[in-house]
Design an enzyme around this catalytic site. Structure first.
Site, PDB file in Angstrom:
ATOM      1  N   CYS A 170       0.803  -1.221   0.000  1.00 44.90           N
ATOM      2  CA  CYS A 170       0.000   0.000   0.000  1.00 44.90           C
ATOM      3  C   CYS A 170       0.838   1.274   0.000  1.00 44.90           C
ATOM      4  CB  CYS A 170      -0.948  -0.005   1.196  1.00 44.90           C
ATOM      5  SG  CYS A 170      -2.050  -1.436   1.186  1.00 44.90           S
ATOM      6  N   HIS A 207      -2.566   8.375   5.650  1.00 44.71           N
ATOM      7  CA  HIS A 207      -2.818   7.023   5.143  1.00 44.71           C
ATOM      8  C   HIS A 207      -4.257   6.642   5.488  1.00 44.71           C
ATOM      9  CE1 HIS A 207      -1.834   3.182   3.517  1.00 44.71           C
ATOM     10  NE2 HIS A 207      -2.002   2.541   4.659  1.00 44.71           N
ATOM     11  N   GLU A 226      -1.373   5.814  13.430  1.00 46.87           N
ATOM     12  CA  GLU A 226      -0.945   6.983  12.644  1.00 46.87           C
ATOM     13  C   GLU A 226      -1.163   8.260  13.456  1.00 46.87           C
ATOM     14  OE1 GLU A 226      -2.733   7.417   8.768  1.00 46.87           O
ATOM     15  OE2 GLU A 226      -1.257   8.926   8.146  1.00 46.87           O
ATOM     16  N   LYS A 228      -9.418   8.488   1.576  1.00 44.22           N
ATOM     17  CA  LYS A 228      -9.916   7.111   1.458  1.00 44.22           C
ATOM     18  C   LYS A 228     -11.352   6.994   1.966  1.00 44.22           C
ATOM     19  CE  LYS A 228      -5.446   4.670   1.825  1.00 44.22           C
ATOM     20  NZ  LYS A 228      -4.511   5.782   2.064  1.00 44.22           N
ATOM     21  N   HIS A 252      -9.720   2.316  -0.347  1.00 42.03           N
ATOM     22  CA  HIS A 252      -8.254   2.153  -0.288  1.00 42.03           C
ATOM     23  C   HIS A 252      -7.777   1.521  -1.598  1.00 42.03           C
ATOM     24  CE1 HIS A 252      -4.279   1.459   0.890  1.00 42.03           C
ATOM     25  NE2 HIS A 252      -4.440   0.788   2.015  1.00 42.03           N
ATOM     26  N   PHE A 281       1.792  -3.197   4.168  1.00 43.20           N
ATOM     27  CA  PHE A 281       2.078  -4.474   4.811  1.00 43.20           C
ATOM     28  C   PHE A 281       3.559  -4.800   4.654  1.00 43.20           C
ATOM     29  CE2 PHE A 281      -2.426  -6.519   4.399  1.00 43.20           C
ATOM     30  CZ  PHE A 281      -2.859  -5.748   5.450  1.00 43.20           C
TER      31      PHE A 281
END
Length: 413
Positions: free
Chosen positions: A163, A303, A314, A335, A340, A399
């Protein structure tokens, strides 16, 4: 060599709209692009919603024969790159073709064609596999086909850092131009994996929202009742080039890229560390690269996935790095409207960040009704906001604990 790098062209294909104008108008209006999945039968699936691109016609950007066999992620990438090139007015010809490159991010590539050919092998045998299977599946076919169609023959690569891929691509392309290995780059991110295995895989991890009854309310970053992210698809591409080159041809300048940072969590396959240590070091690296102080950042395109852990960690990372300035920052997660886009997220969100600076508007975090636990910063809830932004940051965390941040600046002489 260190040269100034500016953004002169933008292209978008997203669940909120096709093209920069339609997408940006939708974001500023707080429009959600999330709906029921139409690509396959979801009756056996716990998750039935996604952010699909609707109304896209590959033949508007490719010859008809080629459009029919092209995987969506490649077609989206070419379309967004064509839009960005047209917007920029940059002509690529024999005089500059070797100095213009392509660097894009893509996490999973042609997952759909992999599923289809696995079915063909199972039902009809291996001799019936398409000769286009492999070239249509690999993620680097996006920059490859952009190069073929637009004639850019400089540096060419694809980043596959989950991502964070789109933001890594933008940052790496920025460094290529800054350090003189190319004079311009077509860069961004793309993804299109709203397929049975993708939805089943993320569902098995319990990473996805199951708010099937109310799709447009499903993506709710930093909000108390968030229950996971929503898979989206699309592409965001930019033309970046030297300031000298942009000024010489009188190009419109959306923003300047001034900082890029990356880091590794070294912690867990899928979970960020509770204090957001990797995100802190990543954002700090971008700020150091830009040569500015934390207090100069006005806006963060977060994010902000809408998962319980990402949004909490975050937020903790922003508080740790920015201290008291964290409460003066505007932070939003687009998002909440696009879903996403995985490896494509950093591309579209870099474009959104450039547009925020250019238009002096911060798109909102929609579906923000009640703050999540410890999520007590200014997330620009529900309504877009006018703001004169000098420095803005865009974050992506993937990830494997791979992190990327870029910093854009309002252009001035």
């Amino acid at each position: 060599m260190s040269r100034r790098v500016v953004i002169t062209g933008l292209g978008l294909v997203t669940p909120v709209g096709i093209g920069v104008e339609e997408t940006w108008a939708g974001l500023c209006a707080g429009k959600s692009g999330i709906g029921e999945i139409t690509r396959f039968d979801t009756s056996a699936y716990q998750v039935k919603i996604a952010g699909e691109v609707r109304g896209f016609r590959a033949e508007d950007y490719l010859p008809k024969k080629e459009a029919r066999r092209m995987q969506p992620f490649i077609a989206y990438a070419i379309a967004a790159a064509r839009m960005a090139a047209e917007d920029s007015g940059l002509k690529i010809d024999s005089a500059n073709e070797n100095r213009i490159g392509v660097l894009t991010g893509c996490g999973l590539g042609g997952l759909g064609i992999l599923e289809e050919n696995a079915r063909i092998i199972r039902e009809k045998g291996p001799r019936r596999v398409s000769p286009f299977f492999i070239p249509m599946m690999i993620g680097n076919m996006a920059p490859g086909m952009i190069s073929i169609h637009l004639g850019a023959k400089g540096p060419n690569a694809s980043v596959a850092t989950a991502c964070a891929a789109g933001t890594h691509a933008v940052g790496d392309a920025y460094k290529i131009v800054r350090e003189g290995a190319a004079d311009g780059m077509i860069t961004g991110g793309v993804e299109s994996v709203i397929t049975p295995t993708c939805i089943a895989g993320f569902s098995a991890m319990k990473a996805l929202s199951t708010r099937n009854e109310d799709p447009q309310k499903a993506s709710r970053p930093f909000e108390r009742d968030r229950d996971g992210f929503v898979v989206g698809e699309g592409a965001g591409m930019m033309i970046i080039e030297t300031l000298e080159g942009a000024l010489a041809r009188g190009a419109k300048i959306y923003a300047e890229i001034v900082g890029y940072g990356m880091s590794g969590d070294g912690y867990h396959m899928t979970s960020p560390p509770p204090g957001g240590d990797g995100a802190v070091r990543c954002m700090q690296a971008a700020i150091d690269d830009a040569g500015i102080a934390c207090e100069q950042i006005d806006y963060i395109n977060a994010h902000g996935t809408s998962t319980p852990l990402n949004d909490l960690y975050e937020t903790r990372a922003v508080k740790t790095l920015f201290g008291d300035h964290a409460r003066a920052l505007a932070i939003s997660s687009t998002k909440s409207m696009t879903g996403h886009l995985l490896g494509g997220a950093g591309g579209v969100e870099s474009v959104f960040t450039a547009l925020s600076i250019h238009h002096k508007i911060i798109p909102p975090t929609i579906n923000f009704e009640n703050p999540g636990e410890e999520c007590d910063l200014d997330y620009v809830p529900n309504v877009a906001r006018q703001a004169d932004i000098t420095y803005a940051m865009s974050n992506s965390f993937g990830f494997g604990g791979t992190n990327a941040s870029v910093i854009l600046k309002k252009y001035s002489d």
